[in-house]
Write a protein that holds these residues in place. Structure first.
Motif, mmCIF file in Angstrom:
data_model
loop_
_atom_site.group_PDB
_atom_site.id
_atom_site.type_symbol
_atom_site.label_atom_id
_atom_site.label_comp_id
_atom_site.label_asym_id
_atom_site.label_seq_id
_atom_site.Cartn_x
_atom_site.Cartn_y
_atom_site.Cartn_z
ATOM 1 N N GLU A 1 29.575 -31.507 25.948
ATOM 2 C CA GLU A 1 29.610 -32.188 24.467
ATOM 3 C C GLU A 1 28.662 -33.302 23.864
ATOM 4 O O GLU A 1 28.173 -33.737 22.995
ATOM 5 C CB GLU A 1 31.253 -32.317 24.674
ATOM 6 C CG GLU A 1 31.369 -33.431 23.243
ATOM 7 C CD GLU A 1 32.811 -33.470 22.813
ATOM 8 O OE1 GLU A 1 34.085 -33.229 23.516
ATOM 9 O OE2 GLU A 1 33.475 -33.991 22.127
ATOM 10 N N ASP B 1 24.380 -36.589 19.453
ATOM 11 C CA ASP B 1 23.838 -37.470 19.603
ATOM 12 C C ASP B 1 23.304 -38.503 19.958
ATOM 13 O O ASP B 1 24.812 -39.301 20.061
ATOM 14 C CB ASP B 1 22.887 -38.186 18.195
ATOM 15 C CG ASP B 1 22.182 -37.162 16.954
ATOM 16 O OD1 ASP B 1 22.152 -35.878 17.651
ATOM 17 O OD2 ASP B 1 22.959 -37.154 15.953
ATOM 18 N N GLU C 1 22.610 -27.521 14.502
ATOM 19 C CA GLU C 1 23.781 -28.580 13.730
ATOM 20 C C GLU C 1 25.295 -27.744 12.063
ATOM 21 O O GLU C 1 26.009 -27.768 12.744
ATOM 22 C CB GLU C 1 23.129 -29.360 12.803
ATOM 23 C CG GLU C 1 23.066 -30.818 12.382
ATOM 24 C CD GLU C 1 22.118 -31.748 11.471
ATOM 25 O OE1 GLU C 1 22.341 -31.547 10.339
ATOM 26 O OE2 GLU C 1 21.596 -32.204 11.927
ATOM 27 N N ALA C 2 24.649 -26.205 12.429
ATOM 28 C CA ALA C 2 25.548 -25.611 11.802
ATOM 29 C C ALA C 2 26.913 -25.244 12.770
ATOM 30 O O ALA C 2 27.858 -25.353 12.534
ATOM 31 C CB ALA C 2 25.289 -24.650 11.133
ATOM 32 N N LEU C 3 26.454 -25.044 14.031
ATOM 33 C CA LEU C 3 27.408 -24.916 14.674
ATOM 34 C C LEU C 3 28.604 -25.836 15.749
ATOM 35 O O LEU C 3 29.688 -26.200 15.166
ATOM 36 C CB LEU C 3 26.958 -24.026 16.367
ATOM 37 C CG LEU C 3 26.668 -22.528 16.394
ATOM 38 C CD1 LEU C 3 25.544 -22.535 17.366
ATOM 39 C CD2 LEU C 3 27.700 -21.938 15.940
ATOM 40 N N MET C 4 27.649 -27.084 15.565
ATOM 41 C CA MET C 4 28.376 -28.347 15.661
ATOM 42 C C MET C 4 29.771 -28.533 14.490
ATOM 43 O O MET C 4 29.931 -29.504 14.757
ATOM 44 C CB MET C 4 27.246 -29.260 15.559
ATOM 45 C CG MET C 4 26.570 -28.877 17.141
ATOM 46 S SD MET C 4 27.450 -29.643 18.641
ATOM 47 C CE MET C 4 26.953 -30.762 18.485
ATOM 48 N N LEU C 5 28.922 -28.186 13.254
ATOM 49 C CA LEU C 5 29.827 -27.798 12.065
ATOM 50 C C LEU C 5 31.371 -27.513 12.656
ATOM 51 O O LEU C 5 31.892 -27.634 11.433
ATOM 52 C CB LEU C 5 29.076 -28.201 10.519
ATOM 53 C CG LEU C 5 28.428 -29.586 10.413
ATOM 54 C CD1 LEU C 5 27.523 -28.833 9.542
ATOM 55 C CD2 LEU C 5 29.345 -30.356 9.809
ATOM 56 N N CYS C 6 31.259 -25.994 13.137
ATOM 57 C CA CYS C 6 32.253 -24.904 13.293
ATOM 58 C C CYS C 6 34.107 -25.784 13.609
ATOM 59 O O CYS C 6 33.073 -26.879 14.510
ATOM 60 C CB CYS C 6 31.819 -24.144 13.495
ATOM 61 S SG CYS C 6 30.770 -23.265 12.655
ATOM 62 N N PRO C 7 35.152 -25.330 13.177
ATOM 63 C CA PRO C 7 35.847 -26.385 13.863
ATOM 64 C C PRO C 7 36.863 -25.987 15.051
ATOM 65 O O PRO C 7 37.219 -24.429 15.283
ATOM 66 C CB PRO C 7 36.808 -25.695 12.652
ATOM 67 C CG PRO C 7 36.187 -24.537 12.475
ATOM 68 C CD PRO C 7 34.997 -24.522 11.572
ATOM 69 N N VAL C 8 35.787 -25.617 15.916
ATOM 70 C CA VAL C 8 35.266 -25.031 17.533
ATOM 71 C C VAL C 8 35.441 -26.552 18.172
ATOM 72 O O VAL C 8 34.071 -26.688 18.292
ATOM 73 C CB VAL C 8 34.993 -24.216 17.658
ATOM 74 C CG1 VAL C 8 35.063 -22.957 16.680
ATOM 75 C CG2 VAL C 8 33.009 -24.303 17.336
ATOM 76 N N ASP C 9 36.163 -26.338 19.920
ATOM 77 C CA ASP C 9 35.601 -26.791 20.497
ATOM 78 C C ASP C 9 34.214 -26.635 20.887
ATOM 79 O O ASP C 9 33.178 -26.054 20.963
ATOM 80 C CB ASP C 9 36.060 -26.711 21.981
ATOM 81 C CG ASP C 9 36.563 -27.790 23.059
ATOM 82 O OD1 ASP C 9 36.343 -28.190 23.101
ATOM 83 O OD2 ASP C 9 36.289 -27.122 23.877
ATOM 84 N N LYS C 10 33.201 -27.909 21.831
ATOM 85 C CA LYS C 10 32.069 -27.808 21.830
ATOM 86 C C LYS C 10 31.912 -26.975 23.091
ATOM 87 O O LYS C 10 30.909 -25.845 23.299
ATOM 88 C CB LYS C 10 31.379 -29.118 21.962
ATOM 89 C CG LYS C 10 31.548 -30.294 20.909
ATOM 90 C CD LYS C 10 30.050 -29.946 20.245
ATOM 91 C CE LYS C 10 29.960 -31.326 19.441
ATOM 92 N NZ LYS C 10 31.042 -31.694 18.482
#
Lengths: 226, 237
Positions: free
Chosen positions: A221, A226, A84-93
């Motif tokens: 992605e 979810d 989740e923390a990685l997904m919150l980072c401003p980066v493309d999946k």
């Protein structure tokens, strides 16, 4: 791309500290080679039979040892909610997927680099530099295809309780198009063929790698959402 | 004043179950809102939607001028999320964790080093900087988690049950950081079951029940915590 590098560097730092994946992969691949070399003991002097058996043995060892590592690719991300923390980072999946591919490649290549000399010794090969370089090229192409699909499927099976069982069941059928040319090309290299003779297999592997990397990058992605 | 968060007709459906139903919400810059509500009201889902972790079924969310569906990466840069999960890698040290997340948020190396030292000092973990997080107690992990969430100096802070696992010392550290001039202007949206603490920190109270806001009011209009409990208590059942 730099963010993918940061993810890979983080994964490798954690892996080299614990060596959880590396140790099990090394042990499995070496054990597989030893068991096969002992069971084929009578044929090892017969170059013709060895040429037919050895490439398959090498790829069995690499594939199953690699799968041990792949099944743990996202495990560290599930602890403490790190995915989740990685997904919150401003980066493309897709950058997360590429980062995971880079770290998996480094780990599997390391396993292969350690295993290969044992394979050469146990199966009585005497390879010159040209053959060795060609073999490395085949290993590079075959492993990349394996990791590209394996990393995606590892993410896909992340939320399941039977992850370790499900991954090989899903992965092996998809891997056939990369395993067959890899084994054939390896057999060709070990038989002393040159790069021109191996061009059809090399081209097939390169196309498979490219197609599966692009597709996996695009669908990652949706796999982790979810 | 410009809105930091603007939510219009937001809905979320899981399978056939509607979790959020046509929510509207505006949060002004610097506002500290706390959402109370019973379990399953949709509080965490709302935070996940704002943080772009999940996509809405309908409606829109604008975070600092960025639509979370159209420009999720720009919106994420503005958001800091503190959850009951620590979001930390156990096999990395405290400093390595902060460095990794700082890099992922694009903070330049030199500035990152300064920020890491600053936040480690703020959360009282300077002496533990080079120790693996897996050796930390729950309270220490939560302190480091506070540093991780604030490292990129987000303009919007989403706090999902932040007091879970915090010892009294760490709770004080957390509250002091939130009140510090550095984060006074950030907009804060907190989900909590701790009525007293949540009420003490916020200036706006929201109550979410069965996917809808059933109460939205400013603290100054309520007659203290007792008045709040009396007026809003029945809405949280």
């Amino acid at each position: 791309m730099i963010r993918s590098y940061y993810i890979a560097a983080k994964d490798l730092k954690a892996e080299f500290r614990t060596k959880q994946m590396l140790n099990s992969m090394f042990i499995f691949s070496l054990l597989a080679l030893v068991v096969f070399s002992v069971s084929f003991g009578d044929f090892l002097g017969d170059a013709e039979k060895v040429e037919k058996l050895a490439p398959g043995v090498l790829w069995i060892a690499f594939t199953f040892a690699g799968m041990l590592g792949l099944s743990r690719t996202f495990v560290m991300e599930t602890e403490n909610g790190c995915l989740e923390a990685l997904m919150l980072c401003p980066v493309d999946k897709g950058a997360i997927y590429t980062g995971k591919i880079l770290s998996n490649l480094a780990i599997v290549f390391l396993m292969e680099a350690v295993t290969l000399p044992f394979f050469i010794i146990l199966f009585n090969y005497n390879l010159d530099i040209r053959t060795l370089l060609l073999l490395l090229l085949i290993l590079l192409l075959g492993t990349f295809g394996f990791i590209a699909v394996g990393t995606l499927l590892s993410a896909l099976t992340l939320g399941t309780r039977t992850r370790e069982l499900l991954l090989p069941v899903l992965l092996l059928p998809v891997l056939l198009p990369v395993l067959i040319p890899s084994v054939e090309a390896t057999a060709g290299v070990l038989a002393g063929n040159n790069i021109v003779d191996l061009f059809p297999e090399i081209r097939l592997l390169a196309v498979y790698d490219l197609v599966f990397f692009v597709i996996s990058h695009l669908v990652f992605e949706y796999v982790v959402s979810d | 004043m410009e809105n930091a968060v603007s939510i219009r007709k937001l809905s979320k459906v899981f399978g056939k179950t509607p979790v959020l139903k046509a929510l509207d919400l505006d949060l002004k810059k610097g506002e500290f809102a706390v959402i109370f509500g019973p379990n399953g009201a949709g509080k965490t889902t709302l935070l996940k939607l704002i943080s772009t972790l999940i996509e809405p079924t309908g409606g829109s969310i604008i975070v600092s001028g960025f639509n979370t569906t159209e420009e999720p990466e720009k919106a994420r840069k503005e958001i800091g999320m503190l959850s009951h999960d620590s979001y930390l890698y156990g096999d990395l040290t405290a400093k390595e964790n902060l460095r990794f997340f700082g890099q992922m948020y694009g903070i330049k190396d030199k500035e990152l080093g300064e920020r890491i030292s600053h936040f480690l000092e703020d959360v009282g973990l300077v002496t533990k900087a080079d120790e693996r997080v897996s050796t930390f107690s729950r309270g220490m992990k939560q302190r480091l988690s506070i540093a991780r969430a604030l490292l990129h100096r987000p303009s919007i802070l989403l706090l999902d049950e932040p007091y879970t696992g915090l010892d009294p010392g760490a709770s004080l550290v957390f509250e002091n950081i939130l009140k510090s001039p550095e984060f006074q202007e950030s907009t804060k949206l907190m989900v909590s079951h701790d009525l007293e603490r949540g009420f003490a920190l916020c200036n706006r109270v929201l109550i979410l029940n069965k996917g809808r806001f059933v109460y939205d009011g400013f603290k100054e209009n309520l007659s203290g915590f007792e008045g709040f409990k009396e007026e809003c208590g029945p809405m949280m059942v």
